[in-house]
Design a protein around this motif. Structure first.
Motif, mmCIF file in Angstrom:
data_model
loop_
_atom_site.group_PDB
_atom_site.id
_atom_site.type_symbol
_atom_site.label_atom_id
_atom_site.label_comp_id
_atom_site.label_asym_id
_atom_site.label_seq_id
_atom_site.Cartn_x
_atom_site.Cartn_y
_atom_site.Cartn_z
ATOM 1 N N ASN A 46 0.847 -1.195 0.000
ATOM 2 C CA ASN A 46 0.000 0.000 0.000
ATOM 3 C C ASN A 46 0.882 1.244 0.000
ATOM 4 O O ASN A 46 1.119 1.862 1.041
ATOM 5 N N PRO A 47 1.384 1.620 -1.181
ATOM 6 C CA PRO A 47 2.402 2.669 -1.238
ATOM 7 C C PRO A 47 1.891 4.094 -1.131
ATOM 8 O O PRO A 47 2.677 5.032 -1.170
ATOM 9 N N VAL A 61 -3.729 8.379 -8.314
ATOM 10 C CA VAL A 61 -3.862 6.932 -8.383
ATOM 11 C C VAL A 61 -3.526 6.342 -7.014
ATOM 12 O O VAL A 61 -2.510 6.699 -6.408
ATOM 13 N N MET A 62 -4.384 5.444 -6.534
ATOM 14 C CA MET A 62 -4.226 4.833 -5.218
ATOM 15 C C MET A 62 -4.181 3.315 -5.382
ATOM 16 O O MET A 62 -5.214 2.654 -5.407
ATOM 17 N N PRO A 63 -2.979 2.740 -5.536
ATOM 18 C CA PRO A 63 -2.854 1.291 -5.756
ATOM 19 C C PRO A 63 -2.812 0.514 -4.443
ATOM 20 O O PRO A 63 -2.439 1.045 -3.395
ATOM 21 N N PHE A 72 -6.464 -7.507 -6.491
ATOM 22 C CA PHE A 72 -5.672 -6.309 -6.224
ATOM 23 C C PHE A 72 -5.958 -5.309 -7.328
ATOM 24 O O PHE A 72 -6.598 -5.638 -8.337
ATOM 25 N N GLY A 73 -5.510 -4.065 -7.154
ATOM 26 C CA GLY A 73 -5.793 -3.082 -8.196
ATOM 27 C C GLY A 73 -5.525 -1.667 -7.758
ATOM 28 O O GLY A 73 -4.681 -1.411 -6.898
ATOM 29 N N ALA A 74 -6.269 -0.722 -8.341
ATOM 30 C CA ALA A 74 -6.051 0.688 -8.050
ATOM 31 C C ALA A 74 -7.327 1.477 -8.318
ATOM 32 O O ALA A 74 -8.147 1.099 -9.162
ATOM 33 N N GLY A 305 -6.039 3.433 -0.850
ATOM 34 C CA GLY A 305 -6.396 2.509 -1.916
ATOM 35 C C GLY A 305 -6.791 1.148 -1.380
ATOM 36 O O GLY A 305 -7.635 0.467 -1.965
ATOM 37 N N LEU A 306 -6.185 0.734 -0.276
ATOM 38 C CA LEU A 306 -6.538 -0.536 0.342
ATOM 39 C C LEU A 306 -8.041 -0.605 0.599
ATOM 40 O O LEU A 306 -8.701 -1.607 0.284
#
Length: 337
Positions: A46-47, A61-63, A72-74, A305-306
């Protein structure tokens, strides 16, 4: 790049805004969030947010690669100032085992759903386990979704609600008195809503970016849910209230401490925000003990994003079960490397 690719065995599904509205389910969202935050933290999964900005167009963008779930995704938030500000939201979901595209989801309503669900999970870790007097500041979408979500994890005895527009707070009171089955009283000031409350929900954006609540209104052992200060320029809680807090539980410590205007202002005032702020993950895992009865306890959220990904996955699962959504006629190629 590869000349050889595999088409997906299961075609992806697209969920429109109307689909998401019909599928939105707070208990499922809360369960998905609780599962995600009871996994061990991993910043590589979760960067945080990625920004691109031309001043005319911008993209955030929230990956996330959650530890829980199969996908998983964004989420991408896409804005243009070409004709005023127009914004769209898109969530893309991929299979963890095959990297195949599983779903595209209109993210317009996801933010509100996942924010309310995460606040419920966060508040549940710090509220007393007894009937609570609740003060709600705000009567709009966030106030309503959060009141509904919090009622699933807390025992409400009485709710007081303030909104600047009398008709709005009266309508909120009538709606929730019926749905919650407890007295819901419209009051004529934020101070009246907060005074004497065991649980205070701050869900009204400040018109001039000044705090919407004052420290002297808050009791010595109250719990506060704060969701309205998610950027450096936004303010919701005053620094002297944060100074009184015994604990701040954050959905993401780094972004809350360094990205919320409330915490930035508190640090500038000399308050040790790092010393009182802990992650929701650490509390759920039992690594941080919580005294639910004593001291001011704050849950603060900036979103992640999580949260978007695990809630979107829960909605896709419901969509498959109920036959909702549009199955796309094609998918994207997954290439072996």
């Amino acid at each position: 790049m590869s000349a050889h690719g595999e088409t997906p065995a299961l075609l992806p599904v697209f969920l429109t805004d109307a689909d998401v509205e019909s599928l939105s389910d707070l208990p499922s969202a809360i369960a998905a969030i609780r599962s995600a935050y009871t996994a061990v933290e991993d910043e590589h999964r979760n960067p945080g947010r990625i920004f691109a900005d031309s001043k005319r167009e911008w993209m955030r963008v929230m990956p996330s690669v959650p530890s829980s779930g199969r996908l998983f995704g964004a989420k991408s938030i896409n804005g243009s100032f070409a004709d005023g500000l127009q914004v769209s939201y898109l969530i893309s979901l991929f299979d963890k085992d095959t990297a195949a595209l599983v779903a595209l989801v209109d993210g317009n309503r996801i933010t509100g759903l996942r924010t309310a669900a995460t606040s419920a999970v966060g508040a549940e870790t710090i509220i007393p386990r007894r009937p609570l007097r609740v003060g709600v500041i705000g009567s709009g979408f966030e106030a309503q979704s959060h009141t509904s979500a919090l009622s699933l994890v807390a025992d409400f005895a009485l709710v007081s609600v303030f909104s600047p527009t009398k008709t709005n707070r009266d309508a909120f009171a009538a709606k929730f008195a019926e749905s919650l089955g407890v007295p819901v009283v419209p009051v004529d000031s934020a101070e009246a809503a907060a005074t004497g409350a065991d649980l205070i929900l701050c869900a009204a954006r400040s018109r001039d970016e000044s705090p919407t609540i004052q420290a002297e209104w808050v009791g010595a052992d109250a719990t506060i849910v704060s969701i309205g200060s998610t950027t450096p320029g936004q303010r919701e809680l005053p620094a002297d209230l944060i100074a009184r807090a015994s604990l701040v539980v954050a959905d993401g410590v780094d972004e809350v401490v360094h990205g919320s205007g409330d915490m930035i202002a508190a640090r500038a005032a000399g308050i040790d925000v790092d010393g009182i702020t802990v992650s929701l993950n650490s509390v759920l895992l039992g690594n941080t003990p919580v005294d639910r009865e004593h001291g001011i306890r704050i849950y603060k959220s900036t979103g992640s994003g999580l949260q978007d990904i695990v809630v979107a996955e829960a909605l896709v699962d419901l969509a498959r079960q109920q036959g909702i959504g549009t199955v796309l006629p094609v998918g994207i190629v997954t290439a072996r490397k």
